[in-house]
Design an enzyme around this catalytic site. Structure first.
Site, PDB file in Angstrom:
ATOM      1  NE  ARG A   1      -2.158   1.896   3.504  1.00 47.44           N
ATOM      2  CZ  ARG A   1      -2.816   2.362   4.573  1.00 47.44           C
ATOM      3  NH1 ARG A   1      -4.105   2.109   4.723  1.00 47.44           N
ATOM      4  NH2 ARG A   1      -2.181   3.069   5.488  1.00 47.44           N
TER       5      ARG A   1
ATOM      6  CE1 TYR B   1      -5.195   5.853   7.858  1.00 45.12           C
ATOM      7  CE2 TYR B   1      -4.920   5.749   5.473  1.00 45.12           C
ATOM      8  CZ  TYR B   1      -5.057   5.127   6.693  1.00 45.12           C
ATOM      9  OH  TYR B   1      -5.023   3.769   6.760  1.00 45.12           O
TER      10      TYR B   1
ATOM     11  CG  ASP C   1      -7.182   3.658   3.044  1.00 46.79           C
ATOM     12  OD1 ASP C   1      -8.245   4.181   2.639  1.00 46.79           O
ATOM     13  OD2 ASP C   1      -7.069   3.114   4.166  1.00 46.79           O
TER      14      ASP C   1
ATOM     15  CG  HIS D   1      -8.465   6.940   5.887  1.00 49.11           C
ATOM     16  ND1 HIS D   1      -8.743   7.630   7.030  1.00 49.11           N
ATOM     17  CD2 HIS D   1      -8.246   5.665   6.278  1.00 49.11           C
ATOM     18  CE1 HIS D   1      -8.683   6.819   8.079  1.00 49.11           C
ATOM     19  NE2 HIS D   1      -8.384   5.610   7.640  1.00 49.11           N
TER      20      HIS D   1
ATOM     21  CD  GLU E   1      -8.552   0.654   2.494  1.00 45.43           C
ATOM     22  OE1 GLU E   1      -7.380   0.359   2.204  1.00 45.43           O
ATOM     23  OE2 GLU E   1      -8.961   0.728   3.653  1.00 45.43           O
TER      24      GLU E   1
ATOM     25  CD  GLU F   1     -10.740   1.171   6.982  1.00 46.31           C
ATOM     26  OE1 GLU F   1      -9.862   0.617   6.313  1.00 46.31           O
ATOM     27  OE2 GLU F   1     -10.530   2.157   7.702  1.00 46.31           O
TER      28      GLU F   1
ATOM     29  NE  ARG G   1      -9.684  -2.431   3.232  1.00 50.61           N
ATOM     30  CZ  ARG G   1      -8.686  -2.807   4.020  1.00 50.61           C
ATOM     31  NH1 ARG G   1      -8.280  -4.042   4.039  1.00 50.61           N
ATOM     32  NH2 ARG G   1      -8.101  -1.931   4.796  1.00 50.61           N
TER      33      ARG G   1
ATOM     34  CD  GLU H   1      -4.969  -2.865   6.421  1.00 53.56           C
ATOM     35  OE1 GLU H   1      -6.169  -3.126   6.666  1.00 53.56           O
ATOM     36  OE2 GLU H   1      -4.498  -1.719   6.497  1.00 53.56           O
TER      37      GLU H   1
ATOM     38  CD1 TRP I   1      -7.895  12.201  10.048  1.00 58.39           C
ATOM     39  CD2 TRP I   1      -8.362  10.066  10.521  1.00 58.39           C
ATOM     40  NE1 TRP I   1      -6.713  11.563  10.301  1.00 58.39           N
ATOM     41  CE2 TRP I   1      -6.964  10.241  10.592  1.00 58.39           C
ATOM     42  CE3 TRP I   1      -8.897   8.798  10.792  1.00 58.39           C
ATOM     43  CZ2 TRP I   1      -6.093   9.217  10.907  1.00 58.39           C
ATOM     44  CZ3 TRP I   1      -8.038   7.777  11.101  1.00 58.39           C
ATOM     45  CH2 TRP I   1      -6.629   7.975  11.170  1.00 58.39           C
TER      46      TRP I   1
HETATM   47  C1  GCO Z   1      -6.656   0.687   7.030  1.00 62.25           C
HETATM   48  C2  GCO Z   1      -7.404   1.640   7.863  1.00 62.25           C
HETATM   49  C3  GCO Z   1      -6.860   1.927   9.237  1.00 62.25           C
HETATM   50  C4  GCO Z   1      -7.791   2.872   9.984  1.00 62.25           C
HETATM   51  C5  GCO Z   1      -7.830   2.484  11.420  1.00 62.25           C
HETATM   52  C6  GCO Z   1      -8.710   3.372  12.259  1.00 62.25           C
HETATM   53  O1  GCO Z   1      -6.952   0.628   5.858  1.00 62.25           O
HETATM   54  O2  GCO Z   1      -5.832  -0.018   7.573  1.00 62.25           O
HETATM   55  O3  GCO Z   1      -7.834   2.728   7.112  1.00 62.25           O
HETATM   56  O4  GCO Z   1      -5.544   2.365   9.227  1.00 62.25           O
HETATM   57  O5  GCO Z   1      -7.416   4.196   9.842  1.00 62.25           O
HETATM   58  O6  GCO Z   1      -8.285   1.173  11.488  1.00 62.25           O
HETATM   59  O7  GCO Z   1      -8.816   2.879  13.539  1.00 62.25           O
HETATM   60 MG    MG Z   2      -8.468   1.831   5.223  1.00 64.57          MG
END
Ligand code: GCO
Ligand code: MG
Length: 427
Positions: free
Chosen positions: A165, A177, A235, A237, A261, A287, A308, A364, A427
Site C-alpha cells: 500500500r 492519513y 487508501d 480514507h 480503497e 472497514e 474490507r 492487510e 478523516w
Molecule cells: C486501514 C485503515 C486503518 C484505519 C484504522 C482506524 O486501511 O488499515 O484505514 O488504518 O485508519 O483502522 O482505527
Molecule cells: Mg483503510
C-alpha cells in the site's frame, strides 16, 4: 371433520456439562495500544478468545460486554454458535452499530475458538479446510517525500512483502492519513499506532484538490521504479466526494492499482454507481461497515471488487463468512481489514477464515509491536509474502495475563481533519 395434529414445541437438548459456558471475562490491556478481549471458559476448562477492540471507543464495547452480554452467556451451550449469534443480535432489539457488532463478534470468535479446540483442529479446518497454501498480504509503505516513500517500499520488499500500500504526503497539507511521522530510515513506521494518544482528538488538515494533483505523479514514479508486476494499493480514507473519487480512479488507471480503497464515504452506497461509471480501477470498501446490510447495494450492483470488513467489526466469523459468500456470487473477493487496532486474536480469526474461503483476495498486515505480541502469543507466520494462521487447535492465540497486567488502559482518540477554512472533514 378431522383436525390435523399440530407439532408440539421442541426445545434443543440441554448442553452437556462440559460445554456449558462457566465464565466469560472482559480483558482490557494496552501494550502499545488498547485491546479489548473476551475470554470464555467452558465447564471442563476449555478457553476461547474473541477480539472486541473498537479503536477510540474501547470502553463502550467493554461495558456492553460486561454489563449486558456476559450475564447472558454464563450457563449457555458453548457449542451453539449460530444460535448464540442470533440470540444476541435479535434479543437486543436495537440492532447493528459498531459497539453492538464488535461485542457480538467477540462472543462469536471465542465460541469458534472453543469449538475448534474441542475438535483438536485449527479453525480453518472446521471452516472447510485450506483453499490455498497461504494468504497474500500487503504492507504499508509511506513517505513524507518521494525518496522516503521509495525507501519505505524497498524496506517492505526486504521484509518479505509482495504487495504494497502506497501513502504519500501532499504538498500544502501538514499531516496526511497513513504517512509515518518519523522517517523510515531512522526506524519510524506507521504500523504501530496511527492515533496520537491524547485526551482530545488531534486536529489534522486536508485539501482534496492538492491531493488529487499530487497522487497520480507519485504512482507514476513508484511504478517506474518497481516495474509493472508489484501489486500496489492505495487508501483514500473516505476523503473524496464521488465525482472526485471517479476522477482519481481514472487518473490512476495507467498505474494498474490492485485497489483503490474507501475512495468516498460509503454510507451512501449509491454514490459508488457514479464512481464505477467512470473508472476500471478496482475498488475496496467496508472497514467501517458492521453488517451485511451495509454491503447490500454494493454487492448486488457489483459496485466494488473487494470486501474490507473484519471479523472484529462485522459480528464475528459467522457473519463475515456469510458476507464473503454473498460477495462470491458476484465474483467479488475479500481484502479483510488488518490494522494494528485489530488484535492478534481478530487477525488470527481473519487468517483462518481467509485460508478457507474460495474468494479470498488479499489480507492487510500491519505487524503488531513486540509488546503486543508478548501479551497475545500467536502461532501465525509471515513468510515469502504469505500469512498462515498455523496449525494449533483453535485460533492459535494465547493470552498472557501477567504481561497484560503491566499495560493498563490508556485513553487514545483517533485524529480528525479540518479543511483550511476550518470545516470539519472526513478523516
Ligand atoms: C486501514 C485503515 C486503518 C484505519 C484504522 C482506524 O486501511 O488499515 O484505514 O488504518 O485508519 O483502522 O482505527
Ligand atoms: Mg483503510
Amino acid at each position: 371433520m378431522s383436525t390435523t395434529p399440530l407439532a408440539e414445541p421442541i426445545a434443543a437438548p440441554a448442553p452437556h456439562e462440559r460445554d456449558t459456558i462457566a465464565a466469560a471475562e472482559v480483558l482490557v490491556t494496552s501494550p502499545d495500544r488498547n485491546f479489548v478481549t473476551l475470554r470464555i471458559t467452558t465447564g471442563d476448562g476449555l478457553v476461547g478468545l474473541g477480539d472486541a477492540t473498537l479503536n477510540g471507543r474501547e470502553l463502550a464495547v467493554a461495558s456492553y460486554l460486561r454489563d449486558h452480554v456476559v450475564p447472558l452467556l454464563v450457563g449457555r451451550d458453548a457449542q451453539r454458535i449460530e444460535d448464540t449469534w442470533q440470540f444476541l443480535y435479535r434479543s437486543a432489539y436495537w440492532r447493528r452499530g459498531p459497539v453492538t457488532m464488535a461485542a457480538i463478534a467477540a462472543v462469536d470468535t471465542a465460541l469458534w475458538d472453543v469449538k475448534a479446540r474441542r475438535a483438536g483442529m485449527p479453525l480453518y479446518q472446521l471452516l472447510g479446510g485450506a483453499s490455498r497454501g497461504g494468504l497474500l498480504a500487503y504492507g504499508h509503505a509511506s513517505g513524507r517525500d518521494v525518496p522516503e516513500l521509495l525507501d519505505s517500499v524497498r524496506r517492505h520488499l526486504d521484509e518479505g512483502f509482495r504487495a504494497i500500500r502506497v501513502q504519500t504526503s501532499v504538498p500544502g497539507v501538514r499531516t496526511v492519513y497513513g504517512v509515518a511521522s518519523q522517517p523510515t530510515s531512522t526506524g519510524g513506521r506507521y504500523d504501530y499506532e496511527p492515533a496520537q494518544r491524547a485526551l482530545v482528538p488531534v486536529e489534522e488538515d486536508w485539501d482534496t484538490r492538492a491531493y488529487l494533483r499530487h497522487v497520480p505523479g507519485v504512482f507514476e514514479t513508484v511504478r517506474n521504479e518497481f516495474g509493472p508486476a508489484l501489486p500496489l494499493l492505495h487508501d483514500g480514507h473516505h476523503r473524496m466526494r464521488p465525482i472526485e473519487a471517479a476522477r482519481l480512479g481514472k487518473a490512476l488507471e495507467p498505474y494498474d492499482l490492485f485497489w483503490l480503497e474507501d475512495c468516498t464515504p460509503a454510507e451512501n452506497q449509491e454514490a459508488l454507481r457514479l464512481v464505477r461509471q467512470h473508472t476500471t480501477t478496482p475498488l475496496a470498501i467496508g472497514e467501517v461497515f458492521n453488517t451485511a446490510w451495509d454491503y447490500q447495494t454494493l454487492l448486488r450492483e457489483q459496485l466494488i471488487d473487494y470486501v474490507r470488513g473484519s471479523v472484529t467489526h462485522t459480528g464475528g466469523v459467522t457473519a463475515l463468512r456469510k458476507i464473503a459468500d454473498q460477495a462470491a456470487v458476484y465474483q467479488i473477493r475479500t481484502g479483510f481489514h488488518g490494522p494494528t487496532d485489530i488484535s492478534p486474536v481478530g487477525m488470527a480469526a481473519a487468517l483462518h477464515l481467509g485460508l478457507a474461503l474460495h474468494n479470498f483476495g488479499i489480507q492487510e498486515l500491519m505487524p503488531h509491536s513486540p509488546r503486543t505480541l508478548e501479551v497475545f502469543r500467536t502461532s501465525s507466520t509471515f513468510t515469502g509474502g504469505y500469512l498462515h494462521p498455523g496449525d494449533e487447535p483453535g485460533l492459535g492465540v494465547t493470552y498472557d495475563d501477567e504481561a497484560a497486567a503491566a499495560h493498563p488502559y490508556e485513553p487514545a482518540y483517533l485524529p480528525y481533519a479540518r479543511l483550511h477554512d476550518g470545516t470539519v472533514h472526513d478523516w
